[in-house]
Structures are given as structure tokens and as C-alpha cells.
Design a protein around this motif. Structure first.
Motif, PDB file in Angstrom:
ATOM      1  N   ARG A  30      55.533 -25.901  41.942  1.00 13.11           N
ATOM      2  CA  ARG A  30      54.515 -26.861  41.561  1.00 13.11           C
ATOM      3  C   ARG A  30      53.294 -26.679  42.448  1.00 13.11           C
ATOM      4  O   ARG A  30      53.331 -26.938  43.659  1.00 13.11           O
ATOM      5  N   ALA A  31      52.207 -26.250  41.850  1.00 10.41           N
ATOM      6  CA  ALA A  31      50.952 -26.074  42.579  1.00 10.41           C
ATOM      7  C   ALA A  31      49.813 -26.160  41.576  1.00 10.41           C
ATOM      8  O   ALA A  31      50.023 -26.085  40.359  1.00 10.41           O
ATOM      9  N   ASN A  32      48.605 -26.318  42.085  1.00  9.05           N
ATOM     10  CA  ASN A  32      47.464 -26.471  41.199  1.00  9.05           C
ATOM     11  C   ASN A  32      47.223 -25.227  40.352  1.00  9.05           C
ATOM     12  O   ASN A  32      47.595 -24.111  40.738  1.00  9.05           O
ATOM     13  N   VAL A  33      46.619 -25.436  39.173  1.00  9.82           N
ATOM     14  CA  VAL A  33      46.250 -24.309  38.336  1.00  9.82           C
ATOM     15  C   VAL A  33      45.112 -23.553  39.010  1.00  9.82           C
ATOM     16  O   VAL A  33      44.435 -24.078  39.898  1.00  9.82           O
ATOM     17  N   VAL A  34      44.906 -22.320  38.610  1.00  7.92           N
ATOM     18  CA  VAL A  34      43.894 -21.481  39.242  1.00  7.92           C
ATOM     19  C   VAL A  34      42.782 -21.189  38.246  1.00  7.92           C
ATOM     20  O   VAL A  34      43.036 -20.767  37.109  1.00  7.92           O
ATOM     21  N   GLU A  35      41.560 -21.401  38.660  1.00 11.17           N
ATOM     22  CA  GLU A  35      40.407 -21.172  37.811  1.00 11.17           C
ATOM     23  C   GLU A  35      39.964 -19.712  37.894  1.00 11.17           C
ATOM     24  O   GLU A  35      40.053 -19.077  38.949  1.00 11.17           O
ATOM     25  N   THR A  36      39.443 -19.211  36.790  1.00  7.48           N
ATOM     26  CA  THR A  36      38.926 -17.847  36.762  1.00  7.48           C
ATOM     27  C   THR A  36      37.806 -17.666  37.771  1.00  7.48           C
ATOM     28  O   THR A  36      37.692 -16.625  38.432  1.00  7.48           O
ATOM     29  N   SER A  37      36.992 -18.688  37.917  1.00  7.13           N
ATOM     30  CA  SER A  37      35.861 -18.609  38.848  1.00  7.13           C
ATOM     31  C   SER A  37      36.329 -18.427  40.285  1.00  7.13           C
ATOM     32  O   SER A  37      35.673 -17.755  41.087  1.00  7.13           O
ATOM     33  N   ALA A  38      37.492 -19.006  40.612  1.00  8.14           N
ATOM     34  CA  ALA A  38      38.016 -18.867  41.976  1.00  8.14           C
ATOM     35  C   ALA A  38      38.434 -17.428  42.246  1.00  8.14           C
ATOM     36  O   ALA A  38      38.181 -16.877  43.327  1.00  8.14           O
ATOM     37  N   VAL A  39      39.070 -16.792  41.272  1.00  6.68           N
ATOM     38  CA  VAL A  39      39.476 -15.398  41.430  1.00  6.68           C
ATOM     39  C   VAL A  39      38.241 -14.505  41.520  1.00  6.68           C
ATOM     40  O   VAL A  39      38.171 -13.584  42.343  1.00  6.68           O
ATOM     41  N   LYS A  40      37.243 -14.801  40.693  1.00  5.46           N
ATOM     42  CA  LYS A  40      36.012 -14.006  40.707  1.00  5.46           C
ATOM     43  C   LYS A  40      35.339 -14.079  42.067  1.00  5.46           C
ATOM     44  O   LYS A  40      34.859 -13.054  42.592  1.00  5.46           O
ATOM     45  N   ALA A  41      35.302 -15.272  42.661  1.00  8.22           N
ATOM     46  CA  ALA A  41      34.674 -15.432  43.977  1.00  8.22           C
ATOM     47  C   ALA A  41      35.409 -14.632  45.039  1.00  8.22           C
ATOM     48  O   ALA A  41      34.788 -14.014  45.917  1.00  8.22           O
ATOM     49  N   ILE A  42      36.731 -14.618  44.979  1.00  9.70           N
ATOM     50  CA  ILE A  42      37.527 -13.858  45.953  1.00  9.70           C
ATOM     51  C   ILE A  42      37.301 -12.365  45.761  1.00  9.70           C
ATOM     52  O   ILE A  42      37.133 -11.616  46.722  1.00  9.70           O
ATOM     53  N   ARG A  43      37.300 -11.911  44.515  1.00 11.15           N
ATOM     54  CA  ARG A  43      37.071 -10.488  44.247  1.00 11.15           C
ATOM     55  C   ARG A  43      35.698 -10.057  44.769  1.00 11.15           C
ATOM     56  O   ARG A  43      35.556  -8.982  45.361  1.00 11.15           O
ATOM     57  N   THR A  44      34.696 -10.908  44.565  1.00 10.03           N
ATOM     58  CA  THR A  44      33.347 -10.590  45.038  1.00 10.03           C
ATOM     59  C   THR A  44      33.298 -10.530  46.556  1.00 10.03           C
ATOM     60  O   THR A  44      32.701  -9.627  47.145  1.00 10.03           O
ATOM     61  N   ALA A  45      33.946 -11.505  47.193  1.00  8.35           N
ATOM     62  CA  ALA A  45      33.937 -11.564  48.657  1.00  8.35           C
ATOM     63  C   ALA A  45      34.621 -10.359  49.283  1.00  8.35           C
ATOM     64  O   ALA A  45      34.270  -9.930  50.391  1.00  8.35           O
ATOM     65  N   GLU A  46      35.619  -9.787  48.586  1.00  7.16           N
ATOM     66  CA  GLU A  46      36.374  -8.659  49.126  1.00  7.16           C
ATOM     67  C   GLU A  46      36.043  -7.356  48.400  1.00  7.16           C
ATOM     68  O   GLU A  46      36.848  -6.428  48.358  1.00  7.16           O
TER      69      GLU A  46
END
Length: 842
Positions: free
Chosen positions: A810-826
Motif C-alpha cells: 500500500r503506497a501512493n500512486v505515481v504520477e507520470t510527471s514525477a517520473v519525468k522529473a526524475i529522468r530529467t534530473a538524472e
């Protein structure tokens, strides 16, 4: 400032490489060790630098500059050798230049047939770290991650003028130690790879793909019956005792018997020289007091010997250990369809190198029937990602990193007499000539003839192949004829019927596989009976295959026959699982029938295990109604059937995921008759464990049902899409129930890495993770490949949402924008993560 950039990059790479070993004490080698120098040896010198078992000799068939850093070879039907050369590999401890297109595939020709290759042509140039080759369709498949290319020479100049993508997403050009490789055409006409979860097949001139099991780390080989062999760096030999594809048809059957099975129990090694240049040589027990490697640590390509030069070797396995500078000969023994091996030499190896630069990485049976050994002849063996300061210092002290472009290929022949290497001339052979070659004593020729016939898809070959399948003098010729017919899509009833009665068990087992297309439609009942007739065959392999084949049909009579096979062979775990593989969703019905069968009035060897296996499948299916019915079945076995009740409960508990949370399974009401279980002193402990795990309202359960994930309509859609993606991409390693694979893939159910920081999980999926990681209390040494190149941000968000809300997570759903931000940062990151790095991320 610009001129200091390379130094800054070098410092960063060294720091990154060393971070995984931070805090480890790495003392230098003991002062009393007299470590010999490691000069580059000439062709004459190197042949004097081996300790070889008596009766054999090594011949040098190719040497630099003809080949440089060879890692894999393949021969076409005319005996031309194609060599994958990883020329950019580890020029220095930083791995400088490994991203440059300096790799190549060379074509070698032995023009006079004396066994030594005298002509070399660069077939394909400008490749980045090519790692596998396989001849097909008159050309060559070349693995240059992430692409596998099909290359072909159409004008006869020895250089490829066609270069087309055969398939993509084969691997990522990251850590070369943990990327797909191997490219082996299997007896079943599928192409398999090590370190990969997809297999490929040539259909109508194009490659189709299908999910398969993960197999090993470097190198793939097969025996005469198509059984695959593979390895990991510290485990010299593993195999699939049965065809893994059968188990995949039932997602409720987890950890199928005989898969990823140890084929060599003893991993003790006996090098001929001290091995100070071992990556973790500083760790206690890695090296003996005399400096020799104590156990396998860098296992590379194994080759099953299937040639005709050494008949006593057929079926034996030869495995490379480049850090120990030797090749192991493992003697094969097969009993009741299960194989095992052992070192036939007392405290010694088959080939022991005295030269530290001897780095055998692959073994093959060649067109001439000799054993070939590919020697990378690379001083600095360990890739920079895992390179310890201990080994780096060893390499620099002895100058092992220089010179960069070396390489040798040897063949093993008898020490007396000569072994010629004439061209097989199979590429343009007639159909009749190829069918004749299916019976050749050399397995390489049989395999190549079969491949060429399947590639041609010439239906005119069918009459001759059918005749060969029943009349060829060689049983292996009949075996290959059957698999060639399968590759041509032919299921001739008369041929298969005759082959089912063949005197050779290997042929009978193949005939059972060939019969599967006949188990549907109007002929189903007739062929179910023909197949079932072999359920008591004298050979264990045939009995196992009978169960697998009966599971290929939904004909009503098949389950009756599966019951008979199970009762007759219950003590064989391969038969038990073969039966279960054909019962997806019907395991409870078979369990009910089994418990009611008069044969189970008393227990016999294997009966308990058969009940347990079927009960475990019910848990894996995770349908509360069936679980409740299974508990009720146990409760209603009565006094005379107590052992059956105990077996059912033991099967349920054995299948309980280690990370299962109390209440992760919830029933609407107490199982019928449960009081009979709780009041039985001998079963009270089992009942208590069940009640602490499975929730229901009322007496007998103390577990509180886990609340279902509360998702909005949009989030549920994302969850459902993530589930589909997971079952396509992730299930081979992490399993349908999220429990992973022991020793390979960590569990996702109940894992802090899944339910915790979404930033960490996203980075693991995008870039991969390496090294020791603890998940659900269990330590794994992992090398998860990066998936960022194969998955877009939305797909990653969907998969994350699914795994964070399935199996009781049980954990929060993940937004596409959050993954995009991580990919951009790395965006600039090119390596997988270590646990130490991830723990710094919130």
C-alpha cells in the motif's frame, strides 16, 4: 579549464567505481607470495605455458592481429568463423574509450583445411562492444546492445554490405558483464540468450519474440537433446532439466521443478598458477594460502562437447574460468532424466594456464569436431563498474592493462595424429545432403543442417524428412529430423505414430512434442490415448514429457490421463510439476479428485508432495473462493484421511509468500468444517498459522483483512495498465506473486524498496541497480538491468503504481510527471545505482 576535464572525469569514475567497496579492508597480497611477472607471450611461447591433461594438445588457430579481444565465435555452413571482438574493453582501469565504435566482427577462413585460420577479413567494423554472433539466413546476427543486427555479404568480398536491425531492446550498452549474450539456435528452433528474458524465432523470414526464463550470466550451450546449460560468475553450471516453456503456461505454478537446476555441486577450483589478480582476492577464503583461486568467481562461457574427435567426451561440459586462468572439464552423468557433473581430475583442471593473461571466455564444438577455446588474452579482466582498488593496483603493478589489442583462439586435439578442418560445404548443400548431415556424428553439423533446412522452409523436403524421422540409422538423426519437421510446421500422423514407438527414448520424447498439434480438434481423443500409452514408459524423460504433452490439450479425457500419470509417477517431482503445468485454473479440481481417489486411501512416496503442490497452486492463483474450498477440503478428510488434510495445509503454508502480510487473503466466511481442524491436536499448530495469515470473520482466524487499495477511476486504470506491463516485462524474474526468484531477483511484495521512496524506485527502474541489496529481510547480490530505454515515463509510472498497490503493498500512486522529473534530473547518468547512492535519496 578544458584541459583538466579528463582528469576530473577520471577522478569521478574512480570514485564511483570504488564507492561500492567503501569501508572494506583491502590488504595487499602477503609479502611471502612470489608473484611472477606477466609479459605478453609470443605464439611459440604461449603454447608452452599450459598444463594440459595427458593425451591432448592445444593448437593455436588464430592470434592477434588477426583477432583482438575475441569474446564469441560462430561458424557458417561452410566453416568460416565469425569472431566478435570487444576491442574497446578495459584499456585502463577507467574503461576509457569503451563507448567508442572500435569493435568489429571478423571473418576467418582456413583456406587449406589444416586447422589454422590463414585469412581474416573485417566483416563488420565500427561496432561498440559487440558481444555475440550467430550465423543465420546466409548472414550473421551481431549483438551490439541495444540492437541485434542482421549483417550479410551479398557480393562475396567478405565484408557485410547489408546491415539491418533484427530486433531491438536486446540489452543496454552499460555494464558488459551483465548484458544479454549467447545467441544460440536451440534444438526446438528458438534462439536463446544468456542474461535475457526473451527468445526469438524465425517465421516467414522475420523474427518473432516470446518471453522466456532468465538464464545465467555469460554464455549459452545445449546438449544433444536441446537441454540448455548456463552459469553465473560463482556457479559453474546450471541447466533446465525440462523445457521451461511448459511451465509458463500455468502462472500458478511457481519455481517449476528442474529449472535453473545445479548441474555441478562442487565449485572448488584447482588452478595451475597463483591468481593474485582476482577482484576480491583480499577477502578471506577467496584465495588459498598459496595464492591460487579456491572457488569459481568469474565463470564464463561453457560448451557441451558434441563432436566426433573425442567420443568419450560427448555430453561433457567445458567451462571457462578466466580469473583462474583455466578451463574445467565436467564429466556428465544422467540418471532418470536428471543430469549432474563432476571434475574427473584429482585436484587439477583440464587446461591450466601458467600465463596470467590467459583469459578463456567461451568454449565450442567446431565444424571439425575439435574443442575450441576463445582466449580474450586480456590482462585487466574485471570491468570498471566492479573493479576493486585491490585489483586495480595489481593490474597497474604488473602492467596488465597494456598492450590493449591481443587475443588468441585455440583448438584441443589428440596429442597424436592430425585433425583436418575441411569445409563442411553445407550452405549450398542439397536437401538430401542436409538431411544426411542430420545424422552426422558431430553435433555442430547436425545443428547447422537442421537450421539451414528450417530457414529454407522447402516443403519438398518433407517426404525425405519423414522417412529420416523413422528410418535413419542414427537415433540422433531421427531426433533432428523430428525437430526439423516441427520447424517446418509438419505434423504428419503416420510419422509421429511410428516415432512414438522408437526404440530410443530421446526420439520417443521428441515424438510426444511433435504430437501436440494433433491434440486438438477431431483427432484429439485418438491422440490423447496414443500419448497416454507412454505414461508408464521405461524412461523417466518420456514419462515427464507424456505429462507435459497431455497438458497441451483441453480434451476432457486428458485430465483423466493426467491423473493416471500423476498416480503412477507421484514420486518424481518433474512429473508432479509437468502435470500441474497443464492445469491452469483447474488445480483445485484435480486436488479434489486426487483426495477422493481410492489409490490415496493410504499414502505412498510422492502422494503427499503431489497434494502439497496442487494446494500451493491454489494459493498462487489467489482466489478467495478456491482457497476457502481448499481449506474445507482439508477439514472434511475425516480421521482416515488426516494425512491428506495435513498435506493440504502443509501445501498452503509452504506456498505462503515470505512477505505475506496478515490478512492479505480474506475470506467471506469461515471454511466449512474448520472446527474439525482446530480441535485436532496434531493439526492445531497448522490451523493457528493459517488463521494468523488468512482472515475471515468468526472463530479460527486472528488476522485482520488488509483493506483493498482505494484508487480513483483514473488510478485504477493506471493500476490495470501497470499490471499488464508487469506481466509482460517483469514477471519472468519477479514472478506473478511478486516473490522474486531465490538468489536472483528480490521480492517486490512487502519490500521497503517498493512501498518506500518513489524516487528510489523510479531510479532503479530507469537506470538499474547493482551490488548487495536487502529486500524483505533477504540479501541479494543483484545486477538489475536498466529499463529506462525500453519504457517511457508513463509506462514506468503505471508499473510503479501497480507494484506499490498489489500483493498487500500500500503506497501512493505515481504520477507520470514525477517520473519525468526524475529522468530529467538524472539525464547525464550512464551507470546503474548502488544501494549506498540510493540511500542518499529521499
Amino acid at each position: 579549464m578544458r584541459r583538466y576535464a579528463p582528469l576530473l572525469i577520471a577522478a569521478f569514475l574512480l570514485s564511483a567505481a570504488n564507492s561500492a567497496f567503501a569501508g572494506e579492508d583491502m590488504p595487499p597480497p602477503p609479502a611471502h607470495w612470489k608473484i611472477p611477472p606477466a609479459p605478453v607471450l609470443s605464439a611459440d611461447e604461449v603454447l608452452k605455458s599450459f598444463k594440459l591433461q595427458s593425451g591432448y594438445k592445444l593448437e593455436l588457430v588464430a592470434i592477434e592481429p588477426m583477432v583482438e579481444k575475441p569474446v564469441a565465435v560462430a561458424w557458417d555452413g561452410d566453416g568460416r568463423m565469425f569472431v566478435a571482438e570487444m576491442r574497446a574493453y578495459m584499456h585502463d582501469p577507467l574503461g576509457s574509450g569503451e563507448d567508442k565504435p572500435t569493435g568489429r566482427v571478423s571473418m576467418l577462413v582456413d583456406s587449406d583445411g589444416d586447422g589454422k585460420y590463414d585469412k581474416s577479413t573485417v566483416f563488420v567494423d565500427n561496432l561498440v562492444m559487440p558481444r555475440a554472433v550467430m550465423c543465420v539466413m546466409g548472414g550473421v546476427l551481431i549483438a551490439e546492445p541495444p540492437v541485434v543486427w542482421f549483417c550479410k555479404d551479398t557480393n562475396g568480398d567478405g565484408k557485410a554490405d547489408v546491415k539491418e536491425k533484427a530486433w531491438e531492446k536486446y540489452a543496454k550498452q552499460d555494464n558488459p558483464e551483465h548484458q544479454a549474450n549467447g545467441l544460440m539456435w536451440g534444438l526446438d528452433n528458438w534462439i536463446y540468450s544468456a542474461n535475457h528474458t526473451v527468445r526469438y524465432k524465425l517465421v516467414d523470414g522475420k523474427f518473432i519474440e516470446e518471453a522466456t526464463n532468465f538464464r545465467g550470466q555469460w554464455g549459452m550451450t545445449q546438449d544433444d537433446t536441446g537441454r540448455p546449460y548456463y552459469n553465473t560468475n560463482s556457479d559453474q553450471l546450471r541447466t533446465d532439466q525440462v523445457d521451461a516453456a511448459y511451465y509458463r503456461r500455468n502462472p500458478n505454478l511457481l519455481n517449476g521443478a528442474g529449472l535453473n537446476a545445479k548441474a555441478a555441486a562442487n565449485n572448488t577450483t584447482w588452478p595451475s598458477r597463483m591468481n593474485p589478480g582476482v577482484n576480491r582476492g583480499y577477502r578471506k577464503g577467496q584465495l588459498r594460502d598459496d595464492g591460487t583461486l579456491a572457488s569459481f568467481t568469474a565463470v564464463c562461457g561453457s560448451g557441451v562437447y558434441r563432436g566426433d574427435v573425442f567420443p568419450d567426451w560427448v555430453g561433457d561440459v567445458f567451462t571457462c574460468e578466466p580469473s583462474g586462468n583455466f578451463v574445467r572439464h565436467a564429466k556428465m552423468v544422467e540418471k532418470d532424466g536428471v543430469v549432474n557433473t563432476d571434475n574427473p581430475y584429482n585436484k587439477s583442471e583440464f587446461i591450466g594456464g601458467l600465463d596470467e593473461r590467459f583469459r578463456p571466455v567461451n568454449c565450442y564444438t567446431g565444424p571439425d569436431g575439435a574443442l575450441y577455446v576463445v582466449d580474450m588474452y586480456q590482462g585487466l579482466l574485471q570491468h570498471r563498474v566492479f573493479l576493486t582498488p585491490f585489483l586495480r593496483d595489481q593490474a597497474l603493478q604488473r602492467g596488465l592493462e597494456k598492450p590493449p589489442h591481443l587475443g588468441r583462439i585455440y583448438r584441443v586435439v589428440p596429442d597424436k595424429g592430425k585433425v583436418a578442418n575441411p569445409s563442411p560445404k553445407l550452405e549450398k548443400a542439397t536437401v538430401a545432403e542436409l538431411i544426411e548431415a542430420l545424422s552426422h556424428a558431430n553435433g555442430w553439423r547436425r545443428d547447422t543442417a537442421q537450421r539451414l533446412l528450417v530457414e529454407r522452409q522447402d516443403k519438398a523436403a518433407l517426404p525425405l524428412l519423414r522417412k529420416a524421422a523413422t528410418d535413419a540409422k542414427s537415433p540422433l538423426g531421427r531426433l533432428h529430423a523430428l525437430f526439423t519437421l516441427m520447424g517446418l510446421g509438419d505434423s504428419d500422423p503416420a510419422t509421429i505414430d511410428a516415432a512414438l514407438a522408437d526404440k530410443d527414448a530421446r526420439v520417443r520424447a521428441a515424438a510426444l512434442r511433435a504430437a501436440e498439434p494433433l491434440l486438438t480438434g477431431a483427432t484429439a481423443s485418438e491422440w490423447v490415448a496414443k500419448v497416454a500409452a507412454l505414461e508408464k514408459d521405461s524412461d523417466a524423460r518420456v514419462r515427464v514429457q507424456t505429462a507435459f504433452t497431455l497438458g497441451a490439450t483441453t480434451d476432457g479425457k486428458a485430465d483423466d490421463e493426467l491423473m493416471k500419470v500423476l498416480l503412477a509417477n507421484a514420486n518424481d517431482p518433474l512429473v508432479r510439476d509437468a502435470v500441474a503445468s497443464g492445469l491452469p485454473g483447474r488445480e483445485f479440481q484435480m486436488l479434489t479428485r486426487l483426495c477422493a481417489d481410492p489409490a490415496l486411501a493410504s499414502t505412498k512416496p510422492g502422494y503427499k508432495e503431489a497434494i502439497m503442490r496442487l494446494a500451493g497452486c491454489v494459493i498462487a492463483e489467489n482466489k478467495p473462493g478456491k482457497i476457502s474450498a481448499t481449506l474445507s477440503l482439508a477439514a472434511n478428510q475425516g480421521d482416515s484421511g488426516r494425512w491428506r488434510a495435513e498435506a493440504i495445509l502443509d501445501g498452503l503454508l509452504a506456498a505462503k509468500p515470505k512477505t505475506a502480510k496478515p490478512g492479505s487473503i480474506a475470506l467471506k466466511s469461515p471454511p466449512d468444517g474448520w472446527k474439525a481442524i482446530t480441535s485436532d491436536a496434531k493439526m492445531a499448530d497448522r490451523a493457528k498459522k493459517i488463521g494468523e495469515w488468512i482472515a475471515w470473520s468468526g472463530e479460527g482466524s486472528t488476522a485482520k483483512a488488509v483493506e483493498p487499495a482505494k484508487l480513483s477511476a483514473g488510478d485504477q486504470k493506471r493500476f490495470d495498465s501497470g499490471k499488464t506491463r508487469y506481466q509482460t516485462l517483469c514477471v519472468a524474474c519477479h514472478q506473478l506473486n511478486g516473490q522474486g526468484l531465490a538468489g536472483l531477483a528480490p521480492p517486490l511484495a512487502g519490500s521497503e524498496w517498493v512501498e518506500g521512496s518513489e524516487g528510489r524506485l523510479a531510479r532503479i527502474i530507469i537506470h538499474g541497480v547493482r551490488g548487495e541489496i536487502v529486500a524483505a529481510g533477504v540479501t541479494f547480490n543483484v545486477e538489475m538491468p536498466p529499463l529506462g530505454g525500453a519504457l517511457d515515463d508513463e509506462a514506468i509510472a503505471e508499473i510503479m503504481t501497480y507494484v506499490r498497490n498489489e500483493w498487500g503493498n500500500r503506497a501512493n500512486v505515481v504520477e507520470t510527471s514525477a517520473v519525468k522529473a526524475i529522468r530529467t534530473a538524472e539525464a547525464k547518468r550512464g551507470e546503474s545505482w548502488t544501494v549506498e547512492e540510493l540511500m542518499k535519496i529521499k
